[in-house]
Every structure is written in C-alpha cells, then in structure tokens.
Enzyme design. Structure first.
Site, PDB file in Angstrom:
ATOM      1  N   ILE A   1       0.869  -1.193   0.000  1.00 23.01           N
ATOM      2  CA  ILE A   1       0.000   0.000   0.000  1.00 23.01           C
ATOM      3  C   ILE A   1       0.906   1.243   0.000  1.00 23.01           C
ATOM      4  CG2 ILE A   1      -1.876   1.235   1.164  1.00 23.01           C
ATOM      5  CD1 ILE A   1      -2.525  -1.324   2.716  1.00 23.01           C
TER       6      ILE A   1
ATOM      7  N   LYS B   1       5.705   0.379  12.899  1.00 23.06           N
ATOM      8  CA  LYS B   1       5.060   0.964  11.715  1.00 23.06           C
ATOM      9  C   LYS B   1       4.280   2.228  12.092  1.00 23.06           C
ATOM     10  CE  LYS B   1       4.871  -3.519   9.398  1.00 23.06           C
ATOM     11  NZ  LYS B   1       4.129  -4.776   9.291  1.00 23.06           N
TER      12      LYS B   1
HETATM   13  N1  HSE Z   1       5.301  -9.740   9.849  1.00 19.04           N
HETATM   14  C1  HSE Z   1       4.791  -8.612   9.111  1.00 19.04           C
HETATM   15  C2  HSE Z   1       3.265  -8.719   9.097  1.00 19.04           C
HETATM   16  C3  HSE Z   1       5.350  -8.620   7.689  1.00 19.04           C
HETATM   17  O1  HSE Z   1       2.731  -9.752   9.516  1.00 19.04           O
HETATM   18  O2  HSE Z   1       2.603  -7.765   8.713  1.00 19.04           O
HETATM   19  C4  HSE Z   1       5.162  -7.314   6.962  1.00 19.04           C
HETATM   20  O3  HSE Z   1       5.811  -6.253   7.577  1.00 19.04           O
END
Ligand code: HSE
Ligand code: NAP
Length: 428
Positions: free
Chosen positions: A136, A205
C-alpha cells in the site's frame, strides 16, 4: 542514458520480488525514468543456497562491502532485515553518496532520524515506502497526498500476521496457538513472531506513520503497545455478539498540537470500514480536517506487493537524479512532539468482569464508575456458563485513560469482583 545501478542487499522473499519486478517491468520503468534500471550485485548470506529465481552466480556476493564500496552503484536496496549491521551499511553507503531504498521498519523506526540526517548531509535520498503496509503506497500518500491537509487521526491494521490470527479466530473459532503456527508456516510472521503478536511490529510501523502524518518526531518509546497474546475466543465471541470485530489497531490521534500513539487489540464497530479488513490484508484509515475520512487497503506483505513499493522508490530516486534534487526530505518532520497525558487520552472502553452473583453487586460496580466520573453506555449481566460467577459486560462512554486505570485498580481490590477478565478500547 547511463543506467541506474542497484546494489541489492538480500535475496529472500522481498529481494526475489525486486528482481522479478525490475526484470519484468523494465520497459515501463525505463520509459518513466529515461534510463535502464539494472541490478548490479546482490548480497546473500549463502551463495550456494538454491534460489527460486534465475540469477547469474557472478552477481551474488557474501561480502556487503563489495557492494557498498562499489563506485558504480547508485542505489542500495536493503531487504535483508536486522538493525545493527544494516544501520552500519546504510550510514557508510550514504557517506559514499549512494541513495537508499529500504523495507526495514525496525531500522527506520529506531534509527530513522539519524539515517535521514546523514542523507541530508550527503544530499542523498532515503525512501522506505515498503516498510509500512507492504504494497500500500501509504507513506507517499501521507507525505504528498495529504500535504495540504491537517491529519487528525491515523488508524491502521498494519500487521498481517495478527490480522490473520484474529480473523481465523473470529470466523472459524480457531485457537490462537493453532492459527499462529499456520501464519508462521505461510511466511506471514517475522522470524521471531513475538514482535508480531506482542504488537512491536505494528508499533514500529505506527512510529513511522505518525511521524510523517503529524510531521512530528515520534519515537518508538512514545507508542503505548499491547499485543494479542492474551485475547481469548470468549472475547471475540462477545465482540461479535455486541456488533464489534476485535482487531489489533494502531491508533494515532491529534487534537490541536497534542498527540497520542498506541497499538492495542481494539473492538471496532462492525459498520466501520476497517472492521471488514480480514485475513493477512492491511488497511490504513486516515482522517484529515479538510478531506474527512479516507482508507487505503491492500496487501501488507508478500514478495510482489512489497517489491512494487521498493521499485517505486527506486523510480523516485531515479527521477530525482535526473532533476538533480536528491536529498531534500528533511523538511518532512519539523514539529517538536507534544504527547498527551493519560488524562488527555479519551476513548470508549469494553470491560468483561467476573463477579459474585448476588444482590447489590451491580450497584457497587456502577458506583465505582460514578466515583471516577466514567459514564456508561451499556451494561449487560448474564450467568457464566462455566462457573458460579456472573459475567458483567460494560461499554463506557468516552472516558479518559487515567480514570479507567483507577476504575480497574479499584475492581481488582473489590471483594465482589472475582476477575477483571478483559478490557479493550472501543472504536467506531
Ligand atoms: N510480519 C509482518 C506482518 C510482515 O505480519 O505484517 C510485513 O511487515
Ligand atoms: P528473508 O526472506 O529472510 O530474506 C533475507 C535475505 O537477506 C536473504 O536473502 C538472506 O540471505 C539475506 N541476509 C540476511 N542476513 C544477512 C547477512 N547478515 N548477510 C548477508 N545476507 C543476509 O526476508 P524478507 O521477508 O525478504 O524481508 C526482508 C526485509 O523486508 C525485512 O526488513 C522485513 O521486515 C521487510 N519486509 C518484509 C515483508 C515481507 O512480506 N516479507 C514485507 C515488508 C517488509 P540468504 O538468502 O542467503 O539466506
């Protein structure tokens, strides 16, 4: 035109996708940037490992410095993961005038400011679109698409593994342990799934999204983080019965200049668009003062979706090279953060209490809420099918986090409350 030469660090899931996109979309890429894009060298841990992509053995190396010190290489694409060594490679590459594209949220959430400062010093680009929500294009959207608005809320399902687990628990009644194992086998989870299930991957994130969305220097330590490892089938059942879905949500909120950022399992009203994001998919809901509600949905991980973001970043570097405007990202984050206190963080909450089933108990419980000025939206009492306790399910009106903490502490010391079984934030 002189080709743009990539030094690729890593040829695992994402690295393989990068090779496929660069080779498969070469004609379109060339038309956009005006020169060929070539993968010059590739770093791996083990050259003799069998690969599910055809790549010349001469391009492979086990020595990172062979790539970082190669004067021919313009862009380092880092898709190997890890923090300490990747940081060292990135800083050295920048000091040699190389641009960086990375999918590494761990590195960018923890050392982003240092890396971006170095990039500015050496007039280099550092792009990291793939680090949040894989395919995205949310970073470019926040930075460019929302540049004329003031974002007041970002809510994200930004971890596919936990969304997959919660969806399977909700739709199939599966157990947490069984679905986690399945998610690992399918390659969704990080090498150590603790960072997925305990919310750390999502917190990293959200650090990146909230810094860019609010143009403020949010640090990982500012994100209050709780994972899904203690979510039970019972909680999910109650959520559904009341018209909610339980999701691991990252929530970044701004009122005036005060911000809060958190990650926690959250009950989301089933009518909210983010409640219907299921399986390994990601979504980021963004509210802007002028634009109102928006939502961005797609694959948050996987070989090709993640690689599209990486290669789009390489295209951005190449376009900047042509215009001679690399290394001008420093103005993206220019506000000193002001974090909300717990008294200033407000939300609705869901509580599930196991209580003694006798006269007057409900009155004592509602009195505790009244004492701390927490107003209630709904209260439901029912017998507990497995023991002599009664279950009380409460949804509050908006309450501040500090007051709710005091209510819970009070319940824990109250003789009629046998257990504060679950507490969840409520959205939507
Ligand atoms: N382990 C991460 C997830 C991978 O499950 O979103 C992508 O960053
Ligand atoms: P991966 O499949 O484990 O691949 C890692 C690659 O890096 C492998 O090719 C490995 O070499 C190489 N490598 C690792 N450590 C190394 C070292 N010390 N020296 C040399 N080579 C080394 O990882 P991935 O899933 O592609 O993820 C890469 C990065 O992208 C991570 O930061 C991850 O968080 C991020 N990311 C991944 C996804 C996804 O969908 N997977 C989505 C978004 C972001 P060998 O092949 O020889 O073992």
């Amino acid at each position: 035109m002189k080709p743009i030469k990539i030094g690729l660090l890593g040829l695992g899931t994402v690295g393989t996708g990068v090779v496929r996109i660069v080779e498969g979309h070469q004609e379109d890429l060339q038309s956009q940037v005006g020169s060929p894009i070539m993968i010059e060298k590739v770093l791996v841990q083990n050259k003799s490992k069998s690969r599910n992509i055809a790549i010349s053995q001469e391009k492979l190396t086990e020595d990172p410095w062979e790539i970082i010190r190669d004067p021919e290489i313009d862009v380092i694409v880092e898709v190997m993961g890890g923090i300490a060594h990747t940081k060292e490679y990135m800083l050295e590459a920048l000091s040699r005038g190389k641009h960086i594209v990375t999918a590494n949220k761990d590195l960018m959430a923890m050392h982003g400011p240092e890396i971006l400062a170095k990039a500015e010093q050496y007039r280099c680009d550092v792009f990291y679109e793939a680090s949040v929500a894989g395919g995205i294009p949310i970073i470019r959207t926040l930075v460019e698409g929302f540049s004329s608005d003031r974002i007041t809320k970002i809510m994200g399902i930004v971890n596919g593994t936990t969304n997959y687990i919660l969806t399977k628990m909700s739709q199939e009644g599966a157990s947490y342990e069984d679905v986690l194992k399945e998610a690992q086998e399918l390659g969704y989870a990080e090498a150590d799934p603790t960072s997925d299930v305990e919310g750390l991957d999502a917190a990293r994130k959200m650090t990146i999204l909230s810094s860019l969305g609010f143009r403020s220097n949010v640090d990982l330590e500012d994100v209050s983080t709780e994972g899904i490892s203690s979510v039970s089938k019972e909680d999910i059942l109650y959520a559904k019965r009341l018209g909610y879905e339980l999701k691991l949500l990252g929530i970044a909120d701004r009122q005036d200049d005060l911000i809060s950022v958190s990650v926690q399992p959250t009950m989301v009203k089933e009518t909210h668009p983010i409640a219907s994001v299921n399986g390994v998919f990601n979504a980021v809901y963004v509210y802007g003062e002028a634009v109102g509600e928006t939502m961005f949905y797609g694959a948050g991980a996987g070989e090709l979706p993640t690689a599209t973001s990486i290669v789009a970043d390489v295209v951005a570097v190449a376009k900047n090279l042509r215009l001679g405007v690399n290394g001008q990202q420093s103005s993206l984050i220019y506000k000193e953060k002001k974090l909300k206190t717990d008294e200033q963080i407000s939300s609705k909450y869901f509580l599930l209490l196991h209580v003694a089933d006798r006269a007057g108990v409900l009155a004592r419980i509602t009195q505790v809420f009244a004492d701390y000025e927490v107003s209630l939206e709904s209260v439901l009492q029912q017998p507990n099918p497995t023991n002599p306790d009664a279950e009380i399910i409460i949804i509050t009106h908006d309450a501040n986090k500090a007051a709710l903490g005091k209510v819970i502490a009070m319940f824990e010391s109250l003789d009629v409350v046998n257990k504060v079984k679950s507490v969840y934030r409520v959205e939507g």
